[in-house]
Design a protein around this motif. Structure first.
Motif, PDB file in Angstrom:
ATOM      1  N   TYR A   1      -3.413   1.912  -2.771  1.00 58.81           N
ATOM      2  CA  TYR A   1      -4.848   2.195  -2.817  1.00 58.81           C
ATOM      3  C   TYR A   1      -5.266   2.693  -4.202  1.00 58.81           C
ATOM      4  CZ  TYR A   1      -4.892   2.107   2.340  1.00 58.81           C
ATOM      5  OH  TYR A   1      -4.786   1.752   3.657  1.00 58.81           O
TER       6      TYR A   1
ATOM      7  N   LEU B   1       0.808  -1.219   0.000  1.00 58.82           N
ATOM      8  CA  LEU B   1       0.000   0.000   0.000  1.00 58.82           C
ATOM      9  C   LEU B   1       0.840   1.267   0.000  1.00 58.82           C
ATOM     10  CD1 LEU B   1      -2.841  -0.967   2.496  1.00 58.82           C
ATOM     11  CD2 LEU B   1      -2.883  -1.013  -0.012  1.00 58.82           C
TER      12      LEU B   1
ATOM     13  N   ARG C   1     -11.012   1.410   1.866  1.00 66.93           N
ATOM     14  CA  ARG C   1     -10.388   1.728   0.573  1.00 66.93           C
ATOM     15  C   ARG C   1      -9.885   0.475  -0.141  1.00 66.93           C
ATOM     16  NH1 ARG C   1      -6.132   6.326   1.113  1.00 66.93           N
ATOM     17  NH2 ARG C   1      -6.284   6.202  -1.158  1.00 66.93           N
TER      18      ARG C   1
END
Length: 119
Positions: A66, A58, A93
């Motif tokens: 994301y 991430l 998310r």
């Protein structure tokens, strides 16, 4: 003709992690590597044969995991993804992501998670 090996796109901006995961998985899977989210989106979009699974960090430079996930899921809503991250993930998310593995992880955990996701 032998069966096609599943394709995994490993996305991480840490070269050591890319190499570790590639080494751990290349005997059983076709491996593609992306060094940031932008490169992951590009590889995913250009690959005519598709990608069976994405291992996605991430916290990366240029484009976050994301944002990369959102872009790839626009093209492939059923994309299978395992998030591998050292940050506290925002689950809202991460739509349709069923598995998040926090860093540090063990290689056997990754192998097991990949095999289960590809069932």
């Amino acid at each position: 003709m032998p069966d096609k090996r599943p394709t995994i796109l490993i996305t991480d901006d840490d070269e050591a992690i890319l190499q570790l995961l590639t080494t751990a998985l290349q005997a059983d899977y076709e491996i593609l590597q992306a060094r940031d989210g932008d490169e992951a989106v590009q590889i995913h979009g250009e690959r005519e044969e598709g990608v069976d699974l994405v291992l996605l960090d991430l916290g990366m430079s240029r484009m976050s995991g994301y944002d990369a996930l959102a872009s790839m899921q626009m093209d492939d809503p059923d994309l299978r993804v395992i998030v591998i991250t050292g940050i506290d993930p925002d689950a809202e998310r991460l739509p349709n992501v069923r598995r998040i593995l926090p860093k540090p992880y063990r290689v056997d955990e990754i192998r097991k998670a990949v095999a289960e996701e590809l069932l």
